[in-house]
Design a protein around this motif. Structure first.
Motif, PDB file in Angstrom:
ATOM      1  N   HIS A 145      63.151 -44.274  -4.375  1.00 34.50           N
ATOM      2  CA  HIS A 145      64.317 -44.443  -5.224  1.00 34.50           C
ATOM      3  C   HIS A 145      64.199 -43.675  -6.549  1.00 34.50           C
ATOM      4  N   LYS A 146      63.052 -43.785  -7.228  1.00 35.09           N
ATOM      5  CA  LYS A 146      62.888 -43.119  -8.535  1.00 35.09           C
ATOM      6  C   LYS A 146      62.924 -41.605  -8.366  1.00 35.09           C
ATOM      7  N   HIS A 149      66.396 -40.521  -7.738  1.00 34.00           N
ATOM      8  CA  HIS A 149      67.220 -40.681  -8.948  1.00 34.00           C
ATOM      9  C   HIS A 149      67.000 -39.505  -9.900  1.00 34.00           C
ATOM     10  N   ARG A 193      70.045 -36.764  -8.363  1.00 37.34           N
ATOM     11  CA  ARG A 193      71.093 -37.684  -8.804  1.00 37.34           C
ATOM     12  C   ARG A 193      72.453 -37.216  -8.287  1.00 37.34           C
TER      13      ARG A 193
END
Ligand SMILES: O=C(O)C(=O)Cc1ccccc1
Length: 295
Positions: A118-119, A122, A126
């Motif tokens: 996820h990070k 992101h 994005r």
């Protein structure tokens, strides 16, 4: 007479993390891919397979709720073993698109794999749509079948090899300690006696608290184990799906069902008004993916 191979249903297609885990424990047996977790579980319930291997918990993301809920609400199966596997996630694309990986248009994978990165996603991608698929290897196969689309998949390096994809970014999971627990499910209760398992087996119980909503009920349940010095290695709650605030508990106990202390504990739980569904006593197998191409 030649021995019939054991039939093992797993969350596929080939080169999923579940396939690697299954191959580690059941190498040489008949490994049968299924598209979804419920389909793999049903293969055992309906007698088309002897075992099902499905993920149940990830060190970063927690429970695979589909598996836990299916075991509680739908299937009458037991855990015969658990497999612990390290998980490494990679971003892969079709070789025809790999050079332009930074302009990837969508990224496909199993929801747990997307969450484990996820990070990374992101900060690096994005706004790029993340598309949930039934498995990481299903995503890799989909990318390989669409060479003219600039899409990526997240999965293991065996999936990249199997489906002819290029790894454009490796080790993209957000935390170093990424492991998944897989359970081996069967129709009849019994410990899988394969070699190489943990010395001491453990037991999983599903517990419903008494219906009267009395205060301190969970505390009473925990004290049943505490005063007997029975160690709990995990406790988790899941919704009963009957209303907000109704939960059942999944408890992993560092003891076998046959231990005299456990018998006493189960009797006391029943006396408290709890309904207990034992899911079996089983060993843990730590399996790293073999350093070879799976066929
Ligand atoms: O999608 C897969 O490859 C699976 O086997 C499920 C899964 C997804 C992410 C981490 C571990 C298992």
């Amino acid at each position: 007479m030649e021995k019939e191979p054991i039939r093992v249903a797993y969350l596929g297609p080939e080169a999923s993390f579940t396939h690697l885990a299954s191959d580690g424990l059941f190498h040489g047996e008949w490994l049968i891919p299924h598209t979804t977790i419920p389909e793999a579980i049903e293969a055992v319930s309906e007698g088309r397979a002897d075992y099902a291997v499905v993920p149940i918990e990830n060190a970063l993301e927690g429970a695979v709720s589909l598996t836990v809920d299916y075991l509680y609400h739908e299937a009458e199966l037991y855990i015969a073993a658990e497999i612990l596997s390290p998980i490494e996630q990679n971003l892969m694309m079709h070789p025809a698109q790999a050079e332009k990986w930074e302009q990837v248009e969508s990224i496909h994978s199993h929801p747990q794999a997307l969450a484990q990165c996820h990070k990374y996603l992101h900060y690096r991608f994005r706004g790029v749509p993340l598309i949930e698929m039934t498995s990481t290897s299903g995503a890799a196969r989909f990318v390989s079948e669409n060479p003219d689309r600039r899409i990526g998949a997240i999965g293991n390096r065996f999936a990249a090899e199997k489906y002819g994809l290029t790894i454009v970014q490796d080790n993209i999971h957000d935390f170093h300690f990424n492991r998944t627990r897989f359970v081996v499910l069967t129709k009849t209760e019994g410990v899988l006696g394969a070699s190489g398992g943990s010395e001491k087996p453990k037991t999983t119980l599903m517990i419903n608290l008494p219906k009267d909503n009395r205060s301190g009920a969970l505390h009473q349940v925990l004290s049943v184990f505490a005063w007997r010095r029975i160690n709990l290695t995990k406790i988790e709650s899941r919704p009963m799906k009957t209303g907000l605030g109704d939960y059942f508990f999944i408890v992993d106990v560092d003891e076998t069902m046959a231990a005299p202390m456990m018998r006493g504990a189960l009797e006391e739980l029943a006396a408290l008004g709890c309904v207990v569904k034992p899911l079996g006593t089983y060993h843990t197998y730590e399996k790293k993916p073999a350093p070879r191409v799976i066929s």
